[in-house]
Every structure is written in structure tokens, then in C-alpha cells.
Scaffold this motif. Structure first.
Motif, PDB file in Angstrom:
ATOM      1  N   ILE A  53      -5.214  -3.358   6.069  1.00 37.85           N
ATOM      2  CA  ILE A  53      -4.117  -4.315   6.243  1.00 37.85           C
ATOM      3  C   ILE A  53      -4.540  -5.407   7.226  1.00 37.85           C
ATOM      4  N   ALA A  54      -5.181  -5.006   8.323  1.00 41.52           N
ATOM      5  CA  ALA A  54      -5.597  -5.966   9.350  1.00 41.52           C
ATOM      6  C   ALA A  54      -6.633  -6.950   8.817  1.00 41.52           C
ATOM      7  N   GLU A  55      -7.473  -6.475   7.914  1.00 35.81           N
ATOM      8  CA  GLU A  55      -8.505  -7.345   7.344  1.00 35.81           C
ATOM      9  C   GLU A  55      -7.927  -8.339   6.344  1.00 35.81           C
ATOM     10  N   GLY A  56      -6.717  -8.051   5.875  1.00 36.04           N
ATOM     11  CA  GLY A  56      -6.074  -8.968   4.954  1.00 36.04           C
ATOM     12  C   GLY A  56      -6.129  -8.489   3.510  1.00 36.04           C
ATOM     13  N   VAL A  57      -4.970  -8.190   2.946  1.00 34.42           N
ATOM     14  CA  VAL A  57      -4.855  -7.798   1.543  1.00 34.42           C
ATOM     15  C   VAL A  57      -3.658  -8.520   0.932  1.00 34.42           C
ATOM     16  N   LYS A  58      -3.576  -8.510  -0.386  1.00 33.15           N
ATOM     17  CA  LYS A  58      -2.444  -9.122  -1.065  1.00 33.15           C
ATOM     18  C   LYS A  58      -1.138  -8.462  -0.613  1.00 33.15           C
ATOM     19  N   SER A 116       1.431  -7.359  -2.255  1.00 31.65           N
ATOM     20  CA  SER A 116       1.816  -6.169  -3.013  1.00 31.65           C
ATOM     21  C   SER A 116       1.005  -4.952  -2.589  1.00 31.65           C
ATOM     22  N   VAL A 117      -0.282  -5.160  -2.288  1.00 29.07           N
ATOM     23  CA  VAL A 117      -1.139  -4.066  -1.829  1.00 29.07           C
ATOM     24  C   VAL A 117      -0.745  -3.652  -0.412  1.00 29.07           C
ATOM     25  N   LYS A 118      -0.457  -4.624   0.431  1.00 31.69           N
ATOM     26  CA  LYS A 118      -0.043  -4.340   1.805  1.00 31.69           C
ATOM     27  C   LYS A 118       1.207  -3.473   1.818  1.00 31.69           C
ATOM     28  N   LEU A 119       2.162  -3.781   0.940  1.00 34.87           N
ATOM     29  CA  LEU A 119       3.409  -3.013   0.879  1.00 34.87           C
ATOM     30  C   LEU A 119       3.127  -1.543   0.566  1.00 34.87           C
ATOM     31  N   GLN A 120       2.213  -1.296  -0.387  1.00 36.09           N
ATOM     32  CA  GLN A 120       1.882   0.085  -0.744  1.00 36.09           C
ATOM     33  C   GLN A 120       1.143   0.795   0.393  1.00 36.09           C
ATOM     34  N   TYR A 121       0.223   0.099   1.037  1.00 34.38           N
ATOM     35  CA  TYR A 121      -0.472   0.701   2.180  1.00 34.38           C
ATOM     36  C   TYR A 121       0.524   1.079   3.285  1.00 34.38           C
ATOM     37  N   MET A 122       1.465   0.169   3.573  1.00 33.39           N
ATOM     38  CA  MET A 122       2.448   0.436   4.628  1.00 33.39           C
ATOM     39  C   MET A 122       3.340   1.617   4.265  1.00 33.39           C
ATOM     40  N   ASP A 123       3.739   1.710   2.991  1.00 36.39           N
ATOM     41  CA  ASP A 123       4.546   2.853   2.539  1.00 36.39           C
ATOM     42  C   ASP A 123       3.798   4.160   2.784  1.00 36.39           C
TER      43      ASP A 123
END
Length: 601
Positions: A401-406, A408-415
């Protein structure tokens, strides 16, 4: 099991072990009538793990033989399993799988429900569900996680909200799989009312703390529901009774008071097996229904189908208001359609109904991005090892997440970061020290490498086995569930799951499995899974990189093949990152028909 020595001793023959029958006090599948002749009647002792009829083996003889083979196996042998039966140890190479499993591989024209009942009773095939027969089941944690993500994303799609406080989810089933619904509701912070006909299952969930409250009164159920909505409480309420009665009472409240008491709804009965105890008719009590199932299966089936029609009728009435229902992949809408219920969707293909499956509307886009249920098991059995791997996985996702993702991908990682923290807090480990999370190809490979390095350094004390649910990006061809959002006509083809099974075996999997049946029922799906051992060596890391990449990209490519732009974008992005090659982008595919031209023979 008294000792490891006993486990490895094989099947005692002189004398043969006595048949102890069904152990009292242990939940069993209901008595069935498969229509065997007297000569054929040799019923195996069932070893059902979950889903009503999902087995690890068909009998204890198979178990003892398998344990003996595993104790003798070398790195130049492979154990072959035919539907629970250990065929034997055969010469292979160190790079080959140590174990190859097939379950329910019946000739297609004979893969009917009737034939299954007979073949199962003979002990020559079995229904491995998904992870039961492939030795990847980690208890209810997997379905808890999947249900958490499903409810969260249902709130986003249908209600347009992130915070589910005060929102009501109504469903049914509190058994081995469906019992997860109560815990998932608490984790996401909503109100859940779950109906269950089997009091033993309901009491078990209450005693383990997954159900906060129980009642056998519809009046109390409605009263408590109103109170919880008003106060925006977090609540899991178990209703001891048939879910059709609950749905019809909610309709009555709507029609008499104008108050809609439910926002989201689904069903998690074992409706893939509706006429053998997977779904109980509203017209009869639980014990009476079980007796009828054993004595008159035809009449039982008629009552089940009548009950399904009533079930759908109540849902249809509520859906005219601001209420949203989805099929949870248990073949509920398929069986309702076969029963004559009003679930048709005008101008739809064979995989579409009046209501969507959770894959079509909720999880399909997640699969198209390569996200699916990745899991691992710490073989040390030490909770501290699991805690270390939890931290490693969290760090991998947070760093991504810190490196930067789309977005929609960030939302799934955070979940999934939230999930890992909640899972530890809610004590979801049952038996094996295991964890599950949804991750994409990049995340899975990075987590595997981090865990392997931790084993090498001694931070994790023993090897770790990677696996996943068959319900994944690439693992399952199921036109009424996993591939229900494939619209190019190939939803009924099973190439993806078979290629995944073979491809994983070629790329370093420790074991592989291929099943007929799972989730939506026998003859309705082909699916497979794997196990991959991490032992801290460079070779293990290489196998993980290669096999996990294929295990995800196969399914993403399939969705690309079917014309899904999101899937194609993921493939393009991955190719660019890994090779630096210029690739055709999705908008060019749509405008120029490049993909179709490339795939044309």
C-alpha cells in the motif's frame, strides 16, 4: 489416536477391527436410501468434514492405509489417491508431487445425483467438497473470512456504505460452514439473524460464543430485531426454526406495518444436496423430516420443493422494497428454479437468475483482479509461529500500500489487514495453526517469500504449508458460482480447473487435487487445489514463485479470454512489471478486437 506408532501401523487384519457403528453424540449426515441391492449394501463409516457430505475418506480402512503409506514414503515416491482410496506408492522424482488426489471423477454421462448416491454407498467414489477431500480444510476460519468480505462488499455495492451499523442481514444455516455467518456479522459490525432447524448446531454455535443470542420465538426475534436496529447494536441472533417461517414473518411485518426490517439476505443451507438433508422443508419439524427422509425420499423431495417455492415467494415480496438478496453459491437459486419457483430473469443466459450469485455481483471483480482465498498452516502447531506469519503478511500488504497501488487493490489489501487483526482477536483457529486472507498474485508470492525466509532464519520454528480454498481465481469451473460471471459461453467448460491442477503439479506443488463436486453439488462443478511446503530453502522459494504465479494468472487469463477488461488489464500490468514488454491495453482490445484476433485459430 494413541500414538504416532499406531497411526503408522496400517490396517489391522487379524482380526479386522469391529464395526462400531455410528458414535452417539457426534453429528452425522442423515440416513439415506440409495437403492442398493442386498448384495451391494456395504455402507462405509462416513468421514464427513463439512458441507453436509464433504468427506476426507469414505471409511476408516482408507484412513489407516493412508497413514501407513505416508509414514513410509520417500522423496522418490508419489502416493496416488482414488476418491479416498490409497492406490499405493509409485516411483516418481523429488520434483514431482508427493501426493496426487482425485475425487468423484465419474464418467460425465453418469455424474448424476442418483448415480452418486449409489456409487458413494458402494464406497467407490466420494464427494470431497472442496478442501475436505484435498486435505486443505482449516476449519470454519476460511468461510468466516469469505463471508466477512462478502458482507462488506455487499454493503458497498447494494447500500452504498462502508459502515454496516444498524443494517440487518438475514440468512440460514449454522452448521460446519454456515455457522461462520454469525461470527462474520459481528466482525463487520451489522445485525444478523440466522435460522437453523437443528437445535444441536444452534446450541453449539452459542456455546462457542459465535452466536450472541438464541430464541425459538418469532415474536421475540422480531422484537429483538427492531430494538437492535434502533440502537445500532452489533448482534448475531440465532432463530431455532425454519428460515421460510422467518422470511414469511418479515413479509407479514412489511405488509401490516409498512416496516422493512431487513436490508441484506442470502442462504447458506447445504442446498447443493437438498433432498438428502441439506435443506429441510418448512412443513415438518427437524426430527419428523429426518424420519420421512429415511422412509419416503420421494415425499420428502416434494415437500422440499414446495418449501423452496414458498422461500422464494417471500424473498420476491421483500425485494420489491429496498432489500437485496444474493445466492451464496450453494445452488439455492438453481434448486429453486428446478422446483418451479419464480426465479427466472428475462432474456438471461443459463447461469443468470432473478437474483445474482455473490460471484456475479460481489466477488467476481475481486477474482478478476487476482484476489482469492490464500492460506497457510504452521506445521509446528505453535501459536507463536502463526503470530509471526500474521505479522509478516500484514507487513507485506502494508508495504505494498505504501509503495502505491490502484485504489481497488488498496481497498482489498486494507480489508485483509483488518481481517488478520480481527481474526487473532476473535480466536478463529480450530485445530491447525492456520490463517487465511484474500490476496492477489503479487501479495501471495511476497508473503510466501517472507515466510520462507523466516523459516530459514529460525523466526518460524518449522515448515509452513501454503494452500488455498478451491473457491479461487483459477481453481474452480462452476457455472452457477465461481465462473457465473463468464459470459462468452465457456462457463460450462472445465479446462481452467483441470489445467490448474496439472500446471501446479508441474511447477512444484507438494500435492495436488482435482474434484467433481464442491459447493454447488455433484456434477455441477470441477475444482482443484494444492499444498506447497515451505522449508526455508532457496528451492522452496523458487517453487513458490513459479507455482503461485501460475495458480493465479491462469484464472486471470481465463477471465481475459472471456472478454473481461479488468482481467486483461491485470495481465497487461503483470507482464509489463515482470518483463518490461509493451502490451496491448484493454481499451485497444475493445476498439480493435485485437484479443479476439489473437485467439482465433
Amino acid at each position: 489416536m494413541s500414538s504416532l506408532q499406531v497411526l503408522c501401523s496400517g490396517l489391522p487384519l487379524r482380526p479386522l477391527p469391529e464395526n462400531r457403528g455410528r458414535w452417539p453424540g457426534v453429528p452425522h449426515a442423515p440416513v439415506r436410501t440409495p437403492g442398493l441391492s442386498p448384495a451391494e449394501e456395504r455402507f462405509p463409516q462416513e468421514l464427513v468434514t463439512y458441507g453436509g457430505n464433504g468427506q476426507v475418506f469414505s471409511n476408516w480402512a482408507q484412513f489407516w492405509l493412508t497413514m501407513s503409506y505416508l509414514s513410509k514414503m520417500t522423496e522418490e515416491q508419489t502416493l496416488v489417491m482414488y476418491s479416498g482410496h490409497p492406490l499405493g506408492l509409485f516411483p516418481s522424482s523429488p520434483g514431482a508431487p508427493r501426493l496426487i488426489i482425485t475425487n468423484g471423477m465419474v464418467i460425465p454421462n453418469y455424474s448424476s445425483r442418483t448415480e452418486y448416491e449409489k456409487l458413494f454407498a458402494l464406497g467407490v467414489t466420494m464427494y470431497g467438497q472442496m478442501t475436505a477431500g484435498s486435505y486443505c480444510y482449516i476449519g470454519p476460519q476460511g468461510i468466516v473470512h469469505g463471508t466477512v468480505l462478502t458482507i462488506l462488499n455487499a454493503g458497498r455495492r447494494y447500500l452504498g456504505i462502508e459502515n454496516l451499523a444498524g443494517k440487518v442481514f438475514v440468512t440460514s444455516g449454522l452448521g460446519g460452514m454456515s455457522g461462520a455467518q454469525a461470527k462474520a456479522a459481528v466482525i463487520v459490525g451489522c445485525i444478523a439473524v440466522i435460522a437453523e432447524v437443528d437445535k444441536a448446531a444452534l446450541v453449539k454455535r452459542h456455546q462457542q460464543g459465535w452466536l450472541m443470542e438464541v430464541t425459538d420465538s418469532l415474536d421475540h426475534c422480531i422484537e429483538r430485531l427492531r430494538e437492535a436496529r434502533k440502537k445500532k447494536e452489533v448482534l448475531s441472533l440465532g432463530y431455532h426454526g425454519n428460515v421460510v417461517d422467518l422470511w414469511e414473518r418479515l413479509v407479514h411485518e412489511l405488509d401490516t406495518t409498512g416496516e422493512l426490517l431487513v436490508d441484506l439476505g442470502s442462504d447458506q443451507t447445504s442446498c447443493h444436496n437438498p433432498f438428502n438433508g441439506g435443506y429441510y422443508p418448512v412443513q415438518l419439524g427437524f426430527t419428523e423430516a429426518q424420519s420421512l427422509l429415511a422412509s419416503n425420499p420421494a415425499e420428502f423431495k416434494d415437500l422440499v420443493q414446495e418449501s423452496l417455492r414458498r422461500h422464494v415467494s417471500a424473498i420476491n415480496r421483500l425485494a420489491k422494497e429496498n432489500f437485496f438478496f444474493w445466492d451464496y453459491g450453494n445452488a439455492f437459486l438453481l434448486e429453486a428454479q428446478r422446483a418451479g419457483a419464480d426465479v427466472e430473469k428475462k432474456s438471461a443466459n443459463k447461469t443468470e437468475f432473478r437474483y445474482p450469485s455473490y460471484v456475479q455481483h460481489i466477488m467476481g471483480d475481486i477474482f478478476s483482479q487476482g484476489f482469492g482465498p490464500f492460506r497457510w498452516v504452521c506445521t509446528s502447531g505453535d501459536p507463536q509461529d502463526l503470530a509471526v506469519t500474521d505479522q509478516l503478511a500484514t507487513s507485506v500488504l502494508e508495504n505494498a500500500i505504501a509503495e502505491g497501488v490502484k485504489t481497488s487493490v488498496k481497498l482489498q489489501y486494507m480489508d485483509n489487514v483488518r481481517w488478520i487483526r480481527e481474526a487473532a482477536k476473535h480466536q478463529l483457529v480450530v485445530g491447525s495453526q492456520a490463517r487465511i486472507l484474500y490476496s492477489d498474485q503479487k501479495g501471495r508470492v511476497a508473503i510466501a517469500v517472507a515466510i520462507n525466509q523466516a523459516i530459514a532464519s529460525g523466526k518460524v520454528k518449522a515448515p509452513v504449508v501454503l494452500s488455498r480454498d478451491h473457491h479461487d481465481v483459477s481453481g474452480t469451473d462452476s457455472p452457477f458460482r465461481e465462473t457465473s460471471n463468464i459470459y462468452d459461453g465457456s462457463a460450462f467448460c472445465a479446462d481452467m480447473a483441470v489445467q490448474n491442477f496439472v500446471g501446479d503439479a508441474c511447477r512444484g506443488a507438494t500435492w495436488v487435487a482435482l474434484h467433481n463436486g464442491g459447493g454447488v453439488g455433484w456434477g455441477e462443478v470441477i475444482n482443484g487445489g494444492f499444498g506447497l511446503l515451505l522449508d526455508g530453502t532457496p528451492e522452496a522459494e523458487q517453487r513458490a514463485r513459479m507455482m503461485l504465479s501460475w495458480d493465479v494468472s491462469n484464472g486471470v487469463a481465463r477471465r481475459c479470454w472471456s472478454g473481461n477488461p479488468k482481467a486483461y488489464e491485470i495481465i497487461c500490468q503483470t507482464m509489463q512489471e515482470n518483463s518490461g514488454l509493451e502490451v496491448t491495453l484493454p481499451h485497444q482490445v475493445a476498439e480493435e478486437g485485437i484479443l479476439q484476433q489473437a485467439l482465433r485459430p
